[in-house]
Design a protein around this motif. Structure first.
Motif, short mmCIF file in Angstrom:
data_model
loop_
_atom_site.label_atom_id
_atom_site.label_comp_id
_atom_site.label_asym_id
_atom_site.label_seq_id
_atom_site.Cartn_x
_atom_site.Cartn_y
_atom_site.Cartn_z
N GLY A 1 7.12 1.14 0.27
CA GLY A 1 8.20 0.05 0.19
C GLY A 1 8.25 -0.88 1.46
N PRO A 2 8.78 -1.99 1.31
CA PRO A 2 9.05 -2.72 2.50
C PRO A 2 10.10 -2.52 3.46
CG PRO A 2 9.73 -3.98 0.64
CD PRO A 2 9.02 -2.72 0.09
N MET B 1 3.46 2.87 -15.83
CA MET B 1 2.89 2.20 -14.69
C MET B 1 2.07 0.95 -15.08
SD MET B 1 0.63 3.91 -11.78
CE MET B 1 1.85 4.64 -10.87
N ARG B 2 2.61 -0.24 -14.41
CA ARG B 2 1.97 -1.27 -14.80
C ARG B 2 0.65 -1.44 -14.11
NH1 ARG B 2 7.23 -3.65 -13.63
NH2 ARG B 2 6.46 -3.80 -11.37
N ARG B 3 -0.54 -1.91 -14.82
CA ARG B 3 -1.92 -1.86 -14.22
C ARG B 3 -2.24 -3.20 -13.68
NH1 ARG B 3 -3.47 2.74 -12.85
NH2 ARG B 3 -2.58 4.24 -14.21
N TYR B 4 -3.05 -3.31 -12.48
CA TYR B 4 -3.31 -4.37 -11.81
C TYR B 4 -4.94 -4.41 -11.37
CZ TYR B 4 1.56 -5.40 -11.38
OH TYR B 4 2.82 -5.68 -11.37
N ASP B 5 -5.42 -5.35 -10.95
CA ASP B 5 -6.85 -5.05 -10.33
C ASP B 5 -6.66 -6.13 -9.05
OD1 ASP B 5 -9.23 -4.47 -9.26
OD2 ASP B 5 -10.35 -5.58 -10.89
N ASP B 6 -5.58 -6.19 -7.98
CA ASP B 6 -5.54 -7.07 -7.07
C ASP B 6 -5.97 -6.37 -5.76
OD1 ASP B 6 -3.88 -8.28 -8.81
OD2 ASP B 6 -2.34 -8.06 -8.08
N SER B 7 -6.95 -7.26 -5.11
CA SER B 7 -7.25 -6.97 -3.71
C SER B 7 -6.20 -6.74 -2.71
CB SER B 7 -8.18 -8.06 -3.32
OG SER B 7 -9.36 -8.13 -3.98
N VAL B 8 -6.28 -5.85 -2.03
CA VAL B 8 -5.30 -5.80 -0.92
C VAL B 8 -5.98 -5.54 0.59
CG1 VAL B 8 -3.36 -4.88 -2.41
CG2 VAL B 8 -4.83 -3.29 -1.54
N GLU B 9 -5.25 -5.84 1.46
CA GLU B 9 -5.81 -5.34 2.77
C GLU B 9 -4.87 -4.04 3.20
OE1 GLU B 9 -5.40 -8.36 5.90
OE2 GLU B 9 -5.54 -10.03 4.32
N VAL B 10 -5.58 -3.31 3.50
CA VAL B 10 -5.25 -1.71 3.94
C VAL B 10 -5.32 -1.56 5.54
CG1 VAL B 10 -4.96 0.66 3.57
CG2 VAL B 10 -5.35 -1.02 1.82
N TRP C 1 0.30 -6.94 0.03
CA TRP C 1 0.10 -7.32 -1.26
C TRP C 1 1.20 -8.17 -1.78
CZ3 TRP C 1 3.09 -5.09 -6.02
CH2 TRP C 1 2.57 -5.38 -7.12
N ARG C 2 0.36 -9.33 -2.38
CA ARG C 2 1.40 -10.42 -2.68
C ARG C 2 2.14 -11.19 -1.61
NH1 ARG C 2 2.71 -9.48 -9.13
NH2 ARG C 2 0.43 -9.32 -9.81
N GLY C 3 1.74 -11.16 -0.19
CA GLY C 3 2.33 -11.72 0.67
C GLY C 3 3.36 -10.86 1.34
N ARG C 4 3.41 -9.74 0.87
CA ARG C 4 4.46 -8.59 1.57
C ARG C 4 3.75 -7.49 1.95
NH1 ARG C 4 9.59 -7.17 -2.31
NH2 ARG C 4 10.53 -6.75 -0.27
N LEU C 5 4.37 -6.92 3.06
CA LEU C 5 3.71 -5.71 3.89
C LEU C 5 4.55 -4.57 3.25
CD1 LEU C 5 2.03 -4.50 6.26
CD2 LEU C 5 3.90 -4.98 7.59
N TRP C 6 3.94 -3.65 2.91
CA TRP C 6 4.34 -2.25 2.32
C TRP C 6 4.11 -1.34 3.01
CZ3 TRP C 6 6.89 -2.74 -2.37
CH2 TRP C 6 7.04 -3.91 -3.17
N LYS C 7 4.96 -0.57 3.62
CA LYS C 7 4.71 0.68 4.30
C LYS C 7 4.58 2.04 3.54
CE LYS C 7 6.13 3.13 8.18
NZ LYS C 7 6.86 4.08 9.03
N VAL C 8 3.50 2.73 3.55
CA VAL C 8 3.40 4.16 3.08
C VAL C 8 4.25 4.93 3.65
CG1 VAL C 8 1.83 5.90 2.17
CG2 VAL C 8 1.29 3.23 2.20
N ALA D 1 -5.52 8.04 5.92
CA ALA D 1 -4.62 7.55 4.55
C ALA D 1 -4.27 6.09 4.80
CB ALA D 1 -3.41 8.51 4.33
N PRO D 2 -3.96 5.57 3.57
CA PRO D 2 -3.77 4.32 3.61
C PRO D 2 -2.09 4.26 4.08
CG PRO D 2 -3.74 4.83 1.50
CD PRO D 2 -4.53 5.80 2.27
N ALA D 3 -1.79 3.57 5.35
CA ALA D 3 -0.56 3.73 6.16
C ALA D 3 0.39 2.47 5.78
CB ALA D 3 -0.81 3.85 7.39
N GLN D 4 -0.30 1.40 5.57
CA GLN D 4 0.18 0.13 5.13
C GLN D 4 -0.54 -0.73 4.42
OE1 GLN D 4 0.76 -1.97 8.97
NE2 GLN D 4 2.87 -0.90 9.54
N PHE D 5 0.00 -1.74 3.42
CA PHE D 5 -1.01 -2.60 2.83
C PHE D 5 -0.11 -4.02 2.41
CE2 PHE D 5 1.24 0.19 -0.49
CZ PHE D 5 1.77 -0.69 -1.41
#
Length: 112
Positions: A85-86, A1-10, A29-36, A23-27
């Motif tokens: 994933g997106p 697992m790669r490690r980060y410390d990037d702020s995200v909107e959740v 990160w880096r300009g992409r919307l990820w759906k949990v 629970a976090p349903a979406q976030f």
């Protein structure tokens, strides 16, 4: 697992595998919307209290203890391991944290 410390909107909500509806349903990160898709695990971590100056002073290994540098021994953060994933065919495993003191979400790990 790669490690980060990037702020995200959740955005919180109902997710498979989660006990509660917060629970976090979406976030974002880096300009992409990820759906949990599913929550794999959730736990709470405390700060590294064992390495604080106060503990060193109590053990006699640190002669000076500055009260202004006191560590918050009650500080906690939630850690959520999720599969997201997106799109449904493009998934990875992510670790998201929520720091209660600062009210900050961060992405701290990614295995995609």
């Amino acid at each position: 697992m790669r490690r980060y410390d990037d702020s995200v909107e959740v955005r919180r909500g109902r997710v498979d595998g989660a006990v509660h509806d917060d629970a976090p349903a979406q976030f974002l990160w880096r300009g992409r919307l990820w759906k949990v898709r599913i929550v794999l695990a959730r736990w709470v971590e405390t700060g590294a209290w064992w390495s604080s100056r106060e503990v060193g002073a109590a053990l006699g290994t640190d002669s000076e203890c500055d009260p202004r540098s006191a560590t918050d021994l009650l500080g906690e953060r939630e850690v959520w391991r999720v599969e997201a994933g997106p799109r449904a065919d493009e998934l990875g495993v992510f670790e998201l944290t929520f720091d209660h003191d600062g009210g900050r979400w961060a992405l701290v790990g990614c295995d995609d």
